[in-house]
Scaffold this motif. Sequence first.
Motif, short mmCIF file in Angstrom:
data_model
loop_
_atom_site.label_atom_id
_atom_site.label_comp_id
_atom_site.label_asym_id
_atom_site.label_seq_id
_atom_site.Cartn_x
_atom_site.Cartn_y
_atom_site.Cartn_z
N ALA A 29 0.81 -1.23 0.00
CA ALA A 29 0.00 0.00 0.00
C ALA A 29 0.84 1.27 0.00
CB ALA A 29 -0.93 -0.02 1.21
N GLY A 30 2.07 1.18 0.48
CA GLY A 30 2.93 2.37 0.51
C GLY A 30 3.20 2.94 -0.85
N GLU A 34 1.43 7.82 -2.12
CA GLU A 34 1.70 9.15 -2.70
C GLU A 34 0.71 9.49 -3.81
OE1 GLU A 34 5.73 7.66 -2.34
OE2 GLU A 34 6.37 9.74 -2.53
N THR A 39 -2.77 4.05 3.35
CA THR A 39 -2.31 2.66 3.41
C THR A 39 -3.29 1.87 4.25
OG1 THR A 39 -1.03 2.98 5.41
CG2 THR A 39 0.09 3.41 3.30
N PHE A 40 -3.15 0.56 4.16
CA PHE A 40 -4.13 -0.31 4.81
C PHE A 40 -4.16 -0.07 6.31
CE2 PHE A 40 -6.90 -3.66 3.64
CZ PHE A 40 -7.21 -4.25 4.85
N GLN A 111 0.36 -6.47 -3.64
CA GLN A 111 -0.66 -6.76 -2.62
C GLN A 111 -1.80 -5.75 -2.75
OE1 GLN A 111 1.46 -7.90 1.40
NE2 GLN A 111 2.71 -6.41 0.31
N ASN A 112 -1.60 -4.77 -3.60
CA ASN A 112 -2.58 -3.69 -3.74
C ASN A 112 -3.76 -4.12 -4.61
OD1 ASN A 112 -0.77 -2.25 -2.23
ND2 ASN A 112 0.14 -1.19 -4.00
N HIS A 129 -3.68 -10.24 -3.84
CA HIS A 129 -4.86 -10.07 -3.00
C HIS A 129 -6.08 -9.65 -3.82
CE1 HIS A 129 -1.94 -9.34 0.60
NE2 HIS A 129 -2.00 -10.59 0.23
N PHE A 171 -8.85 -11.58 4.95
CA PHE A 171 -8.07 -12.28 5.98
C PHE A 171 -8.73 -13.63 6.24
CE2 PHE A 171 -4.89 -9.36 7.06
CZ PHE A 171 -5.42 -8.10 6.93
N GLY A 197 7.30 -0.51 -0.18
CA GLY A 197 6.09 0.06 0.42
C GLY A 197 5.17 -0.94 1.05
N THR A 198 5.75 -1.95 1.72
CA THR A 198 4.91 -2.91 2.43
C THR A 198 5.44 -3.12 3.84
OG1 THR A 198 4.07 -5.20 2.46
CG2 THR A 198 6.21 -4.85 1.40
N VAL A 202 2.12 -9.48 6.44
CA VAL A 202 1.03 -10.37 6.05
C VAL A 202 1.57 -11.47 5.15
CG1 VAL A 202 -1.14 -10.48 4.76
CG2 VAL A 202 -0.70 -8.56 6.28
N ASN A 223 11.26 1.83 2.19
CA ASN A 223 10.14 2.10 3.09
C ASN A 223 10.58 3.22 4.03
OD1 ASN A 223 8.12 1.94 5.16
ND2 ASN A 223 7.70 -0.17 4.49
N GLY A 239 12.93 5.72 2.91
CA GLY A 239 12.48 6.76 1.98
C GLY A 239 11.18 6.34 1.32
N THR A 240 10.64 7.24 0.50
CA THR A 240 9.36 6.94 -0.17
C THR A 240 9.62 6.44 -1.59
OG1 THR A 240 9.14 9.15 -1.11
CG2 THR A 240 8.26 8.82 1.11
N1 APR Z 1 6.62 4.97 0.08
C1 APR Z 1 6.98 3.72 0.51
N2 APR Z 1 6.42 3.10 1.58
C2 APR Z 1 5.46 3.79 2.24
C3 APR Z 1 5.04 5.08 1.87
C4 APR Z 1 5.66 5.67 0.74
N3 APR Z 1 5.33 6.90 0.33
N4 APR Z 1 4.08 5.49 2.76
C5 APR Z 1 3.90 4.47 3.63
N5 APR Z 1 4.75 3.46 3.34
C6 APR Z 1 4.88 2.17 4.00
C7 APR Z 1 4.55 2.15 5.47
O1 APR Z 1 5.70 2.49 6.25
C8 APR Z 1 4.15 0.68 5.67
O2 APR Z 1 5.28 -0.10 5.98
O3 APR Z 1 3.94 1.33 3.40
C9 APR Z 1 3.61 0.28 4.30
C10 APR Z 1 2.12 0.06 4.28
O4 APR Z 1 1.85 -1.02 5.12
P1 APR Z 1 0.37 -1.61 5.21
O5 APR Z 1 -0.60 -0.50 5.43
O6 APR Z 1 0.44 -2.75 6.18
O7 APR Z 1 0.08 -2.16 3.74
P2 APR Z 1 0.60 -3.50 3.11
O8 APR Z 1 1.99 -3.82 3.56
O9 APR Z 1 0.37 -3.39 1.65
O10 APR Z 1 -0.43 -4.56 3.71
C11 APR Z 1 -0.31 -5.88 3.22
O11 APR Z 1 -2.20 -6.65 4.40
O12 APR Z 1 -3.82 -5.54 5.25
C12 APR Z 1 -3.59 -6.52 4.35
O13 APR Z 1 -4.50 -7.19 2.30
C13 APR Z 1 -3.99 -6.10 2.97
O14 APR Z 1 -2.65 -6.03 0.97
C14 APR Z 1 -2.68 -5.67 2.34
C15 APR Z 1 -1.67 -6.48 3.11
#
Ligand code: APR
Length: 253
Positions: A29-30, A34, A39-40, A111-112, A129, A171, A197-198, A202, A223, A239-240
């Motif tokens: 989701a990260g 942007e 994010t989730f 995962q998005n 997903h 889930f 960005g994860t 999970v 991240n 970083g992003t």
């Molecule tokens: N650039 C990179 N990473 C980023 C940014 C960015 N601009 N902004 C936030 N992040 C990072 C956060 O630090 C975090 O580690 O993105 C990550 C988002 O984490 P989650 O919200 O847990 O999303 P994700 O990792 O995709 O979740 C995995 O879990 O909740 C379930 O099915 C859902 O697909 C999802 C899966």
Amino acid sequence: MSEEERQALIGMIRGFLRETDAVAVLTGAGVSAESGIPTFRDAQTGLWAKYDPMELATPQAFARDPALASRWYDERRRKSADCEPNPGHLALVRLQGEFEAAEKRFTLITQNVDRLHQRAGSRDPLELHGTFWVWRCTSCGEEREERTVPLPEYPPRCHCGGTRRPGVVWFGEALPEAVLTKAWRAAEGCGLFMSLGTSSVVEPAASLCRIAADAGAKTVEINPQETPLSSWVDVSVRGTTGELLPTISSAWE
Ligand code: APR
């Protein structure tokens, strides 16, 4: 992390990209953050502030209140329809083009569920997903791409009279077998694995990076926050993706 350290790590990643014939990229989701998509695990806002997304993204939530759950997914669909792919998405499209032009293997695993990768131009991403742009009938099983925003009703109905659910993996549900197998194979067969960005919490997505490392791949993470991978991957950059991926995707310049 200082800017010098960050630039040195970026230089290492660019070197890894030039040295390998196969890269596998896992996004979370990260990468969409942007583009304006929370994010989730970002705090839920507004009407949804009192709901835990981990609760809503379950078969139990949908069985208990299909109208509420489908409305929540529709809100996320509407949000993503109003957002545009960001420079991080576009950098991954460019990287795929560079690798494919050099007849090297590029696999995007995401995962998005927002399909911003496809809207940016990424070809054949593995949607671990699923996506909320496809809805599946819980009675006859028919899957249909649903582009109308907002949905006509909550929950949407099938022509057979059944209730349609979002085509995402909740889930407690199994991931689509064929997609997961392709992701495992890409992780096992790559020379470089990039986790972008994860939160890497999970499963089974979170294990792909380890599978790649155990098969001898270089491993990279981008991240702003630390994750369970940060302590052991070859390169972990704070970083992003929107800011850093464009500097990496021009690995050949
Ligand atoms: N650039 C990179 N990473 C980023 C940014 C960015 N601009 N902004 C936030 N992040 C990072 C956060 O630090 C975090 O580690 O993105 C990550 C988002 O984490 P989650 O919200 O847990 O999303 P994700 O990792 O995709 O979740 C995995 O879990 O909740 C379930 O099915 C859902 O697909 C999802 C899966």
